[in-house]
Scaffold this active site. Structure first.
Site, short mmCIF file in Angstrom:
data_model
loop_
_atom_site.label_atom_id
_atom_site.label_comp_id
_atom_site.label_asym_id
_atom_site.label_seq_id
_atom_site.Cartn_x
_atom_site.Cartn_y
_atom_site.Cartn_z
N ASP A 92 -0.13 7.09 6.47
CA ASP A 92 0.00 5.78 7.09
C ASP A 92 -1.38 5.15 7.16
OD1 ASP A 92 0.40 3.54 8.63
OD2 ASP A 92 1.53 4.56 10.21
N ASN A 119 -2.81 -2.52 -2.27
CA ASN A 119 -1.56 -3.19 -2.60
C ASN A 119 -0.49 -3.04 -1.53
OD1 ASN A 119 0.71 -4.15 -4.54
ND2 ASN A 119 1.31 -2.04 -4.04
N TYR A 184 3.41 -12.70 8.01
CA TYR A 184 2.94 -12.33 6.67
C TYR A 184 1.80 -13.26 6.23
CZ TYR A 184 3.16 -11.67 1.57
OH TYR A 184 2.86 -11.44 0.25
N LYS A 188 -2.16 -12.34 5.57
CA LYS A 188 -2.70 -12.49 4.22
C LYS A 188 -3.89 -13.44 4.20
CE LYS A 188 0.01 -9.80 1.69
NZ LYS A 188 -0.51 -8.68 0.87
#
Length: 339
Positions: A92, A119, A184, A188
């Site tokens: 993790d 990624n 999200y 990002k």
């Protein structure tokens, strides 16, 4: 008129000189991935696995990690069929100790890390009212803290050798915040800033950091998104956009661009035309873009005001999605170890 012509002439000459410099400097930094030690986080499925396949064909030595053990072992077994060395470790990365141990194990086995590709990702789809603080925390832990942990553990070795490459896979959502994926997008955005900052400071050590901002791509990943609000409607919207050829690219094309950007040491790459158009529009016309996003949001599913309601994409599948796009999503999911 003559003055305008001169201005355009100088502009054209400047652009030409820049492109020539970019081509020359880029080609000078290109190298082969053969026998390079490449770490790919989230390498057990989706885009990460497709990148791993392509690098395996080039003869790279791969280290992949994931929180899902069975998927990780399945991916490692497939990659070893290319005749390369593969280290697969479940961990993790949002826990700094685990991230550091993973990087240490890679360096202990292979002696170094040449390329780090961050990624690993997670995405929550749903309206603002149905998100809770934990959703933002999960996104930040996955997209900001995990890449930071792996970079902090990897960079000293690269500095000692005087070279290295890092790829941080962000998103078009990290350049333009899109409705119904706010945690999200926010995380990002943070990754884009982190990645650009690392690039600017590590160039002196010959460590080239590339920020990749993909548009939508067809990897089958929608089956694993976390869906909130009116889950079937939210998933139908997300999966339809993600499988439609007009709004998304093939995952193979996206992976190829990631690899080529790292090979040439690019600072940033945006992987498809819809993403480039959205980013350009936001840069040139931020007010218009914001109004357009707000208008589009009116047509998205209403919230249910239940922050605890959540399902995975696969659990939210329905006939609201055109059948050919559903089929495309599930075929891609099976092909790329998403199921």
């Amino acid at each position: 008129m003559q003055q305008k012509f001169r201005s355009f002439l100088w502009l054209g000459l400047g652009a030409g000189a820049f492109l020539a410099y970019k081509a020359i400097s880029g080609n000078g930094r290109r190298y082969s991935f053969r026998d390079k030690v490449v770490v790919i986080t989230g390498g057990s499925r989706g885009l990460g696995l497709v990148i791993a396949r392509m690098l395996a064909k080039e003869g790279a030595k791969l280290a992949i990690c994931s929180r899902t053990g069975p998927q990780l072992e399945s991916a490692a077994a497939e990659l070893r069929e290319y005749g390369i060395e593969v280290l697969a470790i479940p961990c993790d990365l949002t826990i700094q100790g685990e991230a550091t141990r993973f990087i240490d194990q890679v360096q202990e086995l292979f002696g170094r890390i040449d390329v780090l590709i961050n990624n690993a990702g997670v995405i929550q789809v749903g309206p603002l009212e149905d998100m809770k603080v934990e959703d933002y925390r999960l996104a930040m832990n996955t997209h900001f803290w995990a890449p930071l942990y792996t970079m902090l553990a990897t960079v000293p070795g690269m500095q000692a050798r005087g070279e290295g490459r890092i790829v941080n896979i962000a998103s078009v959502g990290g350049k333009v915040s899109v409705p119904h994926i706010v945690p999200y997008s926010a995380s990002k955005f943070a990754l884009v800033g982190l990645s650009e900052g690392f690039r600017n400071e590590l160039q002196k050590d010959n460590i080239l950091v590339t920020t990749v901002n993909p548009g939508l791509f067809r990897s089958g990943s929608p089956v694993n998104v976390l869906v909130k609000g009116q889950t079937k409607k939210e998933y139908a919207m997300f999966a339809t956009m993600g499988a439609n050829s007009l709004t998304s690219s093939s995952v193979e094309n996206t992976a190829r661009q990631v690899i080529e950007a790292s090979r040439s040491g690019e600072a940033e790459v945006v992987t498809n035309l819809p993403a480039r158009f959205l980013i350009l529009s936001n840069n040139l016309f931020p007010e218009l873009t914001a109004k357009t996003m707000g208008f589009a949001n009116k047509f998205l599913p209403d919230p249910v005001a239940d922050v605890n309601r959540m399902a995975r994409g696969a659990e939210s599948d329905s006939d609201l999605i055109p059948e050919h796009l559903r089929e495309r999503t599930w075929k891609a999911a099976a092909r790329n170890n998403e199921i």
